[in-house]
Structures are given as structure tokens and as C-alpha cells.
Design a protein around this motif. Structure first.
Motif, short mmCIF file in Angstrom:
data_model
loop_
_atom_site.label_atom_id
_atom_site.label_comp_id
_atom_site.label_asym_id
_atom_site.label_seq_id
_atom_site.Cartn_x
_atom_site.Cartn_y
_atom_site.Cartn_z
N GLU A 69 0.56 -0.98 -0.05
CA GLU A 69 0.27 0.40 0.08
C GLU A 69 1.06 1.51 0.15
OE1 GLU A 69 -3.63 0.75 2.28
OE2 GLU A 69 -3.86 -1.66 2.64
N GLY A 70 1.76 1.44 0.37
CA GLY A 70 2.66 2.71 0.67
C GLY A 70 3.27 2.58 -0.43
N VAL A 71 4.13 1.38 -1.67
CA VAL A 71 4.55 2.04 -2.74
C VAL A 71 3.18 2.80 -3.83
CG1 VAL A 71 5.55 1.14 -4.67
CG2 VAL A 71 6.22 0.02 -2.26
N MET A 72 2.89 1.99 -3.80
CA MET A 72 1.47 2.12 -4.27
C MET A 72 1.06 3.90 -4.62
SD MET A 72 1.12 -0.20 -6.31
CE MET A 72 2.77 -1.63 -7.45
N LEU A 73 0.31 3.71 -2.68
CA LEU A 73 0.43 5.12 -2.41
C LEU A 73 0.96 6.24 -2.94
CD1 LEU A 73 -2.23 6.31 -1.01
CD2 LEU A 73 -1.21 6.41 0.87
N ILE A 74 2.14 6.22 -2.45
CA ILE A 74 3.02 6.76 -3.06
C ILE A 74 2.82 7.22 -5.19
CG2 ILE A 74 5.75 7.83 -2.80
CD1 ILE A 74 6.08 6.41 -0.47
N SER A 75 2.79 6.26 -5.68
CA SER A 75 2.53 6.57 -7.13
C SER A 75 1.42 6.85 -7.43
CB SER A 75 3.11 5.20 -7.64
OG SER A 75 4.30 4.53 -7.32
N ALA A 76 0.49 6.44 -6.67
CA ALA A 76 -0.53 7.50 -6.90
C ALA A 76 -0.79 8.78 -7.16
CB ALA A 76 -1.88 6.67 -6.05
N PHE A 109 -6.10 15.73 -21.71
CA PHE A 109 -6.20 13.77 -21.57
C PHE A 109 -5.19 13.70 -21.05
CE2 PHE A 109 -9.43 13.44 -25.15
CZ PHE A 109 -10.44 13.80 -24.62
N ASN A 110 -5.59 13.29 -19.50
CA ASN A 110 -4.37 12.86 -19.23
C ASN A 110 -3.79 11.59 -18.34
OD1 ASN A 110 -3.79 16.22 -17.72
ND2 ASN A 110 -5.02 15.42 -16.38
N PHE A 111 -3.19 11.02 -18.95
CA PHE A 111 -2.82 9.47 -19.19
C PHE A 111 -1.98 8.89 -17.54
CE2 PHE A 111 -2.08 5.41 -21.89
CZ PHE A 111 -1.78 4.65 -21.24
N ASP A 112 -1.50 10.30 -17.10
CA ASP A 112 -0.89 9.57 -15.77
C ASP A 112 -1.69 9.61 -14.95
OD1 ASP A 112 -1.29 12.49 -16.16
OD2 ASP A 112 0.82 12.51 -15.52
N LYS A 113 -2.87 10.78 -14.47
CA LYS A 113 -3.70 10.50 -13.80
C LYS A 113 -5.05 9.71 -13.93
CE LYS A 113 -6.59 13.51 -11.61
NZ LYS A 113 -7.07 15.40 -11.62
N ALA A 114 -5.50 8.63 -15.25
CA ALA A 114 -5.88 7.92 -15.21
C ALA A 114 -5.52 6.43 -14.83
CB ALA A 114 -6.44 7.93 -17.00
N LEU A 115 -4.24 6.93 -14.58
CA LEU A 115 -3.68 4.71 -14.05
C LEU A 115 -3.78 4.93 -12.32
CD1 LEU A 115 -0.24 5.02 -15.82
CD2 LEU A 115 -2.11 3.51 -15.97
N ALA A 177 -13.24 12.93 -20.64
CA ALA A 177 -12.02 13.24 -19.67
C ALA A 177 -12.61 13.44 -18.27
CB ALA A 177 -11.70 14.81 -20.16
N ASN A 178 -13.86 14.35 -18.12
CA ASN A 178 -14.05 14.07 -16.65
C ASN A 178 -14.72 13.41 -15.65
OD1 ASN A 178 -15.98 16.17 -14.33
ND2 ASN A 178 -14.69 17.33 -15.12
N ILE A 179 -15.21 12.90 -16.69
CA ILE A 179 -15.25 10.75 -15.53
C ILE A 179 -14.25 10.36 -15.51
CG2 ILE A 179 -16.73 10.06 -17.76
CD1 ILE A 179 -18.69 8.86 -16.23
N PHE A 180 -13.79 9.74 -16.89
CA PHE A 180 -12.68 8.71 -16.81
C PHE A 180 -10.94 9.42 -16.63
CE2 PHE A 180 -15.43 7.19 -19.80
CZ PHE A 180 -16.04 5.61 -18.47
N PHE A 181 -10.88 10.73 -16.07
CA PHE A 181 -9.70 11.01 -16.02
C PHE A 181 -9.65 12.36 -14.87
CE2 PHE A 181 -8.93 10.28 -21.52
CZ PHE A 181 -9.70 8.92 -21.32
#
Length: 275
Positions: A69-76, A109-115, A177-181
Motif C-alpha cells: 500500500e505504501g508503494v502504491m499510494l506514493i505512486s498514485a 486528457f491525462n494518461f498519468d492521472k488515469a492510472l 475526460a471528466n468522468i474517466f481521467f
């Protein structure tokens, strides 16, 4: 095609993870070929994938959960804040002005935020669905729905917005963009993860208030008034999540408020308020 595949992968993520990952893989391939993902970005995605696979080999236990969780939270958070290099997000709108009294804005359209939902789901399996913390009556749900336009009307009275109906030609791009990204990524972090995790160690109302306050704080660039209204909006989204236990319910409230804002009021603010 790239952005449709990315949106489809997010839509499928809760219900069919295999198809979701296939769609995401195709989106990544298209993104690399089109230059949306440079080598630092796709290398980061590859590292996240390897970390997710490796995490399954770690013996189960509290240490395993905290580490993942720590690794993934920092990445998010890094993806949310656009600090990972190599993401050349597509600018869809550039300094468009929805109406004469609205401020010009740009949209990506933000690819990084969508991840973000993918990353958080690795650390928290109940990101999309959890046990509701309270089961309200139909009347309370009705009041929560009415709170969406009510908050926008309060913003008008406070001088942050003004009535200004719009019918923009780019409405479909905005909705995609707004609903998904935007909405899904933000709700995954602040409600699906943060509010849910805080609710395990403190009363649900306290978790709701803290997550809503942090959601408002990240809007600091828009000024004090925006931070206040973002916090109040966060309370609405947080109640939707707390009452339903479903992330997509909070996402729909978030998207609904943003869509009402665009269609009926100055967007993102009015010129006087921006000055």
C-alpha cells in the motif's frame, strides 16, 4: 482510439480485470507509438506492473500489506500531481472561453492521472466496493442529490459563480475526460482509498471530514473560495461513498456536479472572480 481504450480499461476495471488490463496494454502501446508516453513514463508503468506481480510472491501478513500500500499510494499521489516525467498528456482544449463572463481554460486528457485507480487497486482490493458505513433512507439520498445544485447556487450567492448556460461544441470531450481521467482518479484516491482507510482507525464522520478537507486543500491554486467549495463538494462525494460503499456512486456525484457547473454556470469561474 488511444483514449477510448484507456477509458474502456477504467470502465472494465471493477468488473473484468483481465479485459481491463488488455485494454490498458493496448492503450499503452498506442501511447508509446504516438509519443504520449516517453521512455521515463512507460518505464515507470513497467516498474509498477513488476511491483504488482512481485507483491503476490510476498508472504501474506501486515508487513506485506503496509509495504504494498505504501508503494502504491506514493505512486498514485505522484501520478495525480503529474510529477512523473515522460507523460506528454494531450491538450484537447486551449484557452477556450465557454461564455463571455467565464474565464478561459485549457483541458487535457491525462494518461498519468488515469492510472491512479489501477495503482490503488493493487494496494487495496476493496477500492471499488466495500461495506456501506450507513444505510440512509430514500429521502436522504434525495437530499444528497439536491445538495449538488444547492452547492452551486451557494457559490453564486458567495460571488464565485454566475448563471451562464452553455452548449459547448466540445461537450463530449469534456464528459470523457471528466468522468474517466478526473472524477474517477480523484474519487479513487480521496474516497475509495483515503476515506476508507481512515474509517478503519477512526469514526466514519471524522474520516469523511479529513478526506474532504484534504480534497479541498489540493485546490489551493484556485484560492480560498475554491478550497472551501471543494471541501463541501468532498463532503457530498464522501457521503455518497459512505452510504453506498460503491466508488462509482461517488464518481457519478462528482461528475454530475462538474457537468452541472459547466452547463449552467460560469466555468471554471467568472472573470471578475478570477481577477
Amino acid at each position: 482510439m488511444l483514449w477510448i481504450l484507456l477509458a474502456l480499461s477504467l470502465l472494465l476495471l471493477q468488473w473484468n480485470k483481465r479485459l481491463s488490463l488488455v485494454s490498458l496494454l493496448l492503450a499503452v502501446i498506442f501511447a508509446i507509438r504516438s509519443g504520449v508516453l516517453a521512455w521515463p513514463a512507460w518505464s515507470f508503468i513497467l516498474l509498477l506492473f513488476l511491483a504488482a506481480v512481485y507483491s503476490r510472491r510476498i508472504p501474506r501478513g501486515r508487513y506485506r500489506q503496509v509495504m504494498i500500500e505504501g508503494v502504491m499510494l506514493i505512486s498514485a499521489v505522484a501520478l495525480m500531481l503529474h510529477v512523473i516525467p515522460g507523460f506528454n498528456n494531450l491538450r484537447v482544449l486551449h484557452l477556450v472561453q465557454p461564455g463571455p463572463e467565464s474565464m478561459a481554460f485549457s483541458m487535457y486528457f491525462n494518461f498519468d492521472k488515469a492510472l491512479v485507480p489501477f495503482v490503488l487497486l493493487v494496494g487495496l482490493r476493496t477500492l471499488f466496493v466495500s461495506e456501506p458505513q450507513y444505510r440512509p433512507s430514500v429521502w436522504l439520498w434525495g437530499l444528497l442529490v439536491l445538495a449538488v445544485p444547492a452547492l452551486l447556487l451557494i457559490a453564486v450567492v458567495a460571488g464565485g459563480l454566475k448563471f451562464e448556460p452553455h452548449q459547448p461544441s466540445w461537450l463530449l470531450q469534456f464528459m470523457l475526460a471528466n468522468i474517466f481521467f478526473v472524477s474517477l482518479a480523484e474519487e479513487a484516491l480521496f474516497r475509495g482509498y483515503l476515506q476508507q482507510r481512515l474509517g478503519k482507525i477512526m469514526p466514519p464522520v471524522a474520516a469523511l471530514i479529513i478526506s474532504a478537507g484534504l480534497f479541498g486543500a489540493v485546490h489551493y491554486a484556485g484560492g480560498t473560495l475554491l478550497m472551501i467549495f471543494a471541501t463541501l463538494a468532498g463532503v457530498i462525494y464522501g457521503l455518497a461513498w459512505m452510504w453506498s460503499g460503491r466508488l462509482w456512486v461517488a464518481v457519478l456525484f462528482h461528475f454530475g456536479l462538474n457537468l452541472c457547473h459547466l452547463l449552467f454556470f460560469t466555468y471554471p469561474v467568472m472573470l471578475k472572480a478570477a481577477g
